[in-house]
Motif scaffolding. Structure first.
Motif, short mmCIF file in Angstrom:
data_model
loop_
_atom_site.label_atom_id
_atom_site.label_comp_id
_atom_site.label_asym_id
_atom_site.label_seq_id
_atom_site.Cartn_x
_atom_site.Cartn_y
_atom_site.Cartn_z
N ARG A 58 0.79 -1.26 -0.09
CA ARG A 58 -0.04 0.10 0.07
C ARG A 58 0.91 1.26 0.05
NH1 ARG A 58 -4.66 0.32 4.47
NH2 ARG A 58 -5.23 -1.79 3.07
N GLY A 59 2.01 1.21 0.66
CA GLY A 59 2.79 2.34 0.74
C GLY A 59 3.65 2.58 -0.66
N LYS A 61 2.25 1.96 -3.24
CA LYS A 61 1.03 2.36 -4.32
C LYS A 61 0.93 4.08 -4.23
CE LYS A 61 -1.51 -1.87 -4.97
NZ LYS A 61 -2.99 -2.46 -4.68
N LYS A 62 1.17 4.42 -2.80
CA LYS A 62 1.03 5.63 -2.54
C LYS A 62 2.31 6.74 -2.90
CE LYS A 62 -2.44 5.01 1.24
NZ LYS A 62 -2.75 5.05 2.52
N VAL A 63 2.94 6.19 -3.34
CA VAL A 63 4.20 7.03 -3.72
C VAL A 63 3.90 7.79 -5.00
CG1 VAL A 63 6.59 6.95 -4.67
CG2 VAL A 63 6.01 5.38 -3.04
N PRO A 64 4.12 9.17 -4.80
CA PRO A 64 3.70 10.25 -6.19
C PRO A 64 4.08 9.61 -7.40
CG PRO A 64 4.21 11.35 -4.03
CD PRO A 64 4.71 9.95 -3.84
N GLN A 73 7.55 0.77 -9.84
CA GLN A 73 6.49 0.25 -8.64
C GLN A 73 6.44 -1.04 -8.98
OE1 GLN A 73 2.90 2.53 -8.86
NE2 GLN A 73 3.67 4.15 -7.53
N LYS A 77 7.16 -3.92 -6.02
CA LYS A 77 6.10 -4.86 -5.84
C LYS A 77 6.68 -6.46 -5.88
CE LYS A 77 2.10 -1.96 -6.91
NZ LYS A 77 1.06 -1.86 -7.63
#
Length: 287
Positions: A58-59, A61-64, A73, A77
């Motif tokens: 989740r962290g 995915k939240k990277v700008p 990404q 993952k």
């Protein structure tokens, strides 16, 4: 005969009963308080590891978007996923007393054998790490590798999948990408289109150059910065060679190319500039 059949049946029945009793005894030996605590401990530990694994995903995915790319990404993952599975397997094996040293030794021997048997796959795997970390392409890019031109759909450790402009799926091994010249038409935010044209030797060169400079101005997708350019490119067999260059966004490639050809013809017609073409003159000699 009946006595023999009865004896055989009794022997089979006795063997079955012995096997059943042995299995039940083994099951009962497992159903101890110690083993129960081991199972509960394993479940709780794996659950905690799984929660940490999901939080990390989740962290990521939240990277700008401006700080990373889609394929990076995906790389992170996959690394987290492989680490999660490895930790779970190692933990469970250690919990039941499996010696990891023996497994590593067997894995080393098996790895050597598999390496000789699957050198191509290993090469693609290593090449895939370079492709993923190098950042030379990402999902959605229009790339050219050898005689394949297509838009990137997926980037994995073994291959890159693209769909061609006529919508056919092509799988390109990562080793091919590493060992070949890769052209990425989407890497930069702008591209330059260069078109060649020839004018007749009868035309005035200054008038022709001024007319050609006006062609990019008639194309709505041509960028003003960097500015378009036009120049002479030599004297050919049938005419004077000229070149026009214009910058555009990659998504506007086809429209820019078509508009620029139309504009070149239009400005030349308006200026009375002739575009030569091959002609065949036939002379009949009379005796």
């Amino acid at each position: 005969m009946n006595e023999i059949s009865d004896a055989a049946a009794n022997a089979v029945e006795q063997t079955f009963l012995l096997q059943t009793e042995g299995f039940l005894h083994w099951v009962k030996s497992l159903l101890t308080l110690e083993n129960l605590f081991k199972v509960l401990s394993a479940i709780i530990t794996i659950l905690v590891i799984w929660i940490i694994y999901r939080l990390i995903l989740r962290g990521i995915k939240k990277v700008p978007a401006e700080k990373t790319t889609q394929h990076r990404q995906m790389l992170f993952k996959k690394i987290v996923k492989y680490c999660f599975y490895t930790i779970c397997v190692v933990y469970i094996l250690g919990l039941f007393g499996v010696k990891l040293s023996a497994i590593w030794g067997a894995a080393g021997i098996a790895g050597v054998a598999i390496g000789f048997a699957a050198q191509t796959s290993v090469s693609n795997l290593i090449s895939g790490l370079f492709v993923l970390t190098e950042g030379s392409l990402k999902i959605g890019d229009l790339i050219i590798v050898g005689d394949v031109t297509g838009i990137v759909d997926t980037i994995s450790l073994l291959s890159v999948r693209v769909h061609t402009l006529d919508n056919q799926m092509v799988r390109i091994p990562n080793s091919t990408i590493i060992n070949s010249n890769l052209t990425n038409n989407s890497y930069h935010s702008v591209r330059r289109l260069t078109l060649n044209v020839s004018i007749s030797y009868k035309n005035d060169m200054t008038t022709a150059l001024e007319a050609l400079k006006k062609a990019p101005e008639l194309c709505p997708t041509v960028l003003k910065d960097p500015a378009p350019a036009a120049w002479f490119d030599g004297f050919g067999e049938s005419g004077i060679n000229m070149t026009v260059a214009a910058w555009f966004k990659p998504v506007d490639f086809l429209q820019t190319k078509n508009d620029l050809y139309i504009a070149m013809k239009k400005v030349f017609d308006e200026a009375g500039i002739e575009i030569p073409f091959n002609q065949l003159d036939v002379k009949i000699k009379e005796d």
